[in-house]
Scaffold this motif. Structure first.
Motif, PDB file in Angstrom:
ATOM      1  N   SER A  42      30.638   1.035  15.942  1.00  0.00           N
ATOM      2  CA  SER A  42      30.890   2.328  16.377  1.00  0.00           C
ATOM      3  C   SER A  42      31.712   3.100  15.364  1.00  0.00           C
ATOM      4  O   SER A  42      31.484   4.366  15.441  1.00  0.00           O
ATOM      5  CB  SER A  42      31.861   2.253  17.596  1.00  0.00           C
ATOM      6  OG  SER A  42      33.077   1.634  17.563  1.00  0.00           O
ATOM      7  N   VAL A  43      32.542   2.422  14.508  1.00  0.00           N
ATOM      8  CA  VAL A  43      33.203   3.192  13.491  1.00  0.00           C
ATOM      9  C   VAL A  43      32.093   3.626  12.361  1.00  0.00           C
ATOM     10  O   VAL A  43      31.911   4.603  11.944  1.00  0.00           O
ATOM     11  CB  VAL A  43      34.088   2.417  12.664  1.00  0.00           C
ATOM     12  CG1 VAL A  43      34.723   3.372  11.550  1.00  0.00           C
ATOM     13  CG2 VAL A  43      35.526   2.104  13.900  1.00  0.00           C
ATOM     14  N   MET A  77      41.543   9.218  11.595  1.00  0.00           N
ATOM     15  CA  MET A  77      40.846   8.845  12.804  1.00  0.00           C
ATOM     16  C   MET A  77      41.841   8.113  13.578  1.00  0.00           C
ATOM     17  O   MET A  77      42.615   7.392  12.928  1.00  0.00           O
ATOM     18  CB  MET A  77      39.500   8.236  12.719  1.00  0.00           C
ATOM     19  CG  MET A  77      38.547   8.957  12.885  1.00  0.00           C
ATOM     20  SD  MET A  77      36.934   7.856  12.458  1.00  0.00           S
ATOM     21  CE  MET A  77      36.800   6.819  13.773  1.00  0.00           C
ATOM     22  N   LYS A 117      32.935  16.424   9.056  1.00  0.00           N
ATOM     23  CA  LYS A 117      33.778  16.151  10.460  1.00  0.00           C
ATOM     24  C   LYS A 117      34.991  17.063  10.269  1.00  0.00           C
ATOM     25  O   LYS A 117      35.570  17.302   9.298  1.00  0.00           O
ATOM     26  CB  LYS A 117      34.155  14.683  10.296  1.00  0.00           C
ATOM     27  CG  LYS A 117      33.101  13.543  10.199  1.00  0.00           C
ATOM     28  CD  LYS A 117      32.239  13.669  11.413  1.00  0.00           C
ATOM     29  CE  LYS A 117      31.333  12.361  11.475  1.00  0.00           C
ATOM     30  NZ  LYS A 117      29.996  12.938  10.771  1.00  0.00           N
ATOM     31  N   LYS A 132      28.885   4.068  12.514  1.00  0.00           N
ATOM     32  CA  LYS A 132      27.881   5.101  13.165  1.00  0.00           C
ATOM     33  C   LYS A 132      28.441   6.657  13.029  1.00  0.00           C
ATOM     34  O   LYS A 132      27.891   7.421  12.988  1.00  0.00           O
ATOM     35  CB  LYS A 132      27.521   4.736  14.700  1.00  0.00           C
ATOM     36  CG  LYS A 132      26.550   3.875  14.809  1.00  0.00           C
ATOM     37  CD  LYS A 132      25.896   3.676  16.355  1.00  0.00           C
ATOM     38  CE  LYS A 132      24.732   2.764  16.154  1.00  0.00           C
ATOM     39  NZ  LYS A 132      24.581   2.154  17.761  1.00  0.00           N
ATOM     40  N   THR A 133      30.017   6.582  13.251  1.00  0.00           N
ATOM     41  CA  THR A 133      30.727   7.999  13.257  1.00  0.00           C
ATOM     42  C   THR A 133      30.437   8.462  11.705  1.00  0.00           C
ATOM     43  O   THR A 133      30.474   9.612  11.564  1.00  0.00           O
ATOM     44  CB  THR A 133      32.193   7.882  13.383  1.00  0.00           C
ATOM     45  OG1 THR A 133      32.475   7.033  14.638  1.00  0.00           O
ATOM     46  CG2 THR A 133      32.784   9.096  13.360  1.00  0.00           C
TER      47      THR A 133
END
Length: 542
Positions: free
Chosen positions: A43-44, A81, A59, A46-47
């Motif tokens: 998940s990290v 983050m 971002k 993919k960010t």
């Protein structure tokens, strides 16, 4: 059972331990735990995946205080983050390690780690033990690094021909916000590093490169000063704004009369006593100023402030001064000018003075803000990059971008071997690892093929972020690399019409690429070996 305070004891005097939130605790073991870790890591990854490459998206990060940061620098995004999951925190540290060691490739290393975790999950579903997967990945990474050594090329680092270094710095800056003044920033980065580099020892001291930023103006107004820029001005508006052939005294003692080092207080009961005290102070001030002038100084840089009376006296005695200069600036000025930092006026001698060709006030912007520039120093090693930008966010992002370029140039001076970017090195390694997999008879061949697939995630992400058809583009480049045996064919991210990264001058340092492979593989190996996790509800996510 007896009870003392808040602790409960049994009849043998041993305390009972009460664990909070036991009802909400979940315990995951074995492959379930490993899959939980993998999901957090993916998940990290993919960010960050969409921020890879020259067409990667930025971002916007908002801090708890409401400060806004806009960037596509992987290390900065992850640092800002709000990550809670322990495995996700490991990816943050992974990116930070790449940034500290190499300074570039911070997004790529996380994307590669995420791709390896995805492949590991598929291998787990096939029933392969996590240790065999981890060992296979390590063997594949070793083989990929050997292949990188084979396809690497030597890069000329020559003070008299800086063009190749400029081209490399341009590759780094291509994906940054400063890409509209690409060549200007690349040249600034190269000249800054070459100015402070010791090419014989292949060493670069970053402490001698200072990056200053000031809001206002355009990015194009950014300049490199062969000396020091200090965000101060002369202490009195009537002091001259340009000084030549300067001998400067660098002081860490304030311009004031010595105070008695006791707890006694001085009571003044008459006008005569006050006049005597004032006369004493003026005499002391004059004595201090004369001491400085006697040493041969025609400029004073002072770490501390001094009052208006001292300031006025300095003007009368024609001794220009700068006050409230911070510690790091004081040290940099001392290094640049070859001067010594003097803690007491009595210790000031002509040998301890710094030398500079010119010291001038720089005025810019509609607000007529002023800064001090010290140039033509005795020791020209110290340099300052003065960045301008329309607002604070642009200035900060330009600083981060320039730091990446400076790091890349530094790496080339330390080790001048390069590979080609645009996913070319990854595709070449993927082909080499796939070929090696066919020769392996043990279970590790699955890990080898999975590693090759993970390597392709970098060119796939580059193609996707550039608006190309990912699978079609990567398949075409792979086929050409196989057929033509050219490891410098990559993804044409800027749509220039050629896949030849050598022609496009898209270059990456060999150290950066090897570090990415090594760090990503080590992290994935670590994650695959953690098979037990106990977490509260809600701790499973990021």
């Amino acid at each position: 059972m007896s009870q003392v305070g808040t602790l409960a004891f049994d009849e043998f005097g041993r305390p009972f331990f009460f664990l909070k939130d036991q009802a909400n605790q979940k315990r995951l073991v074995g492959n379930e735990a490993i899959k939980s870790h993998i999901m957090a890591g993916i998940s990290v990854s993919k960010t960050l995946r969409t921020s890879l490459g020259p067409k990667g998206l930025d971002k916007i990060m908002v801090s708890p205080d409401g400060d806004v940061t806009i960037t596509n620098d992987g290390a900065t995004i992850l640092k800002l983050m709000d990550v809670e999951h322990q495995i996700a925190k490991l990816l943050v540290q992974l990116s930070q390690s790449q940034d500290d060691e190499i300074g570039d490739g911070t997004t790529g290393v996380v994307v590669l780690a995420g791709a390896l975790l995805e492949q590991a999950e598929q291998l787990l579903d096939k029933g392969i033990h996590p240790i065999r997967i981890a060992d296979g990945f390590e063997m594949a990474a070793r083989h990929a690094m050997e292949h990188l050594n084979k396809i690497s090329e030597s890069f000329p680092v020559d003070k008299n021909n800086l063009e190749p270094l400029v081209q490399t710095a341009m590759t780094t800056l291509n994906s940054k916000i400063v890409n509209r003044c690409l060549r200007q920033f690349a040249e600034i980065a190269v000249n800054a590093v070459i100015s402070v580099a010791d090419l014989d020892r292949k060493d670069v001291s970053f402490e001698l490169i200072k990056v200053e930023g000031k809001t206002g103006g355009k990015l194009e107004d950014t300049l490199l000063v062969k000396g020091v820029v200090v965000d101060k001005n002369f202490s009195h508006p009537q002091m001259p704004t340009v000084l030549r052939d300067v001998s400067l005294a660098i002081l860490t003692c304030p311009f004031e009369p010595p105070k008695p080092k006791t707890k006694h207080k001085l009571d003044i009961t008459s006008v005569e006593d006050y006049r005597l005290l004032r006369k004493y102070e003026i005499e002391k001030f004059e004595e201090i100023v004369n001491q400085v002038k006697k040493a041969g100084a025609n400029l004073v840089i002072c770490q501390w402030g001094f009052d208006d009376e001292a300031n006025h006296l300095l003007l009368q005695k024609e001794l220009p001064a700068v006050r409230w200069v911070g510690g790091p600036e004081i040290e940099l000025i001392a290094i640049a000018t070859g001067g010594r930092i003097v803690p007491r006026f009595e210790e000031l001698t002509p040998e301890k003075l710094g030398k500079a060709g010119i010291v001038r006030e720089l005025t810019f912007g509609t607000t007529k803000e002023k800064m001090l520039v010290i140039e033509d120093c005795a020791n020209t090693k110290a340099v300052t990059v003065f960045i301008r930008g329309g607002n604070k966010m642009i200035v900060e992002e330009a600083k981060r971008s320039l730091n990446d370029a400076i790091c890349v140039v530094r790496n080339l001076i330390k080790d001048n071997r390069i590979v080609y970017g645009g996913g070319a090195a990854e595709i070449s390694c993927a082909l080499a690892v796939s070929e090696e997999a066919d020769k392996i008879t043990s279970l590790e061949q699955y890990s080898f093929r999975a590693f090759a697939d993970a390597l392709e995630s970098i060119p796939l992400a580059l193609a996707e972020n550039s608006g190309l058809s990912p699978i079609e583009t990567v398949a075409e480049v792979k086929a050409r690399q196989l057929k033509e045996k050219k490891p410098h064919l990559g993804i044409d991210c800027v749509l220039s019409g050629t896949n030849d990264m050598k022609a496009q001058n898209v270059i990456e340092t060999l150290n950066s690429k090897k570090q990415q492979l090594s760090l990503a593989t080590q992290l994935v190996k670590m994650i695959l070996k953690i098979d037990d996790i106990r977490s509260s509800e809600g701790m499973g996510g990021m």
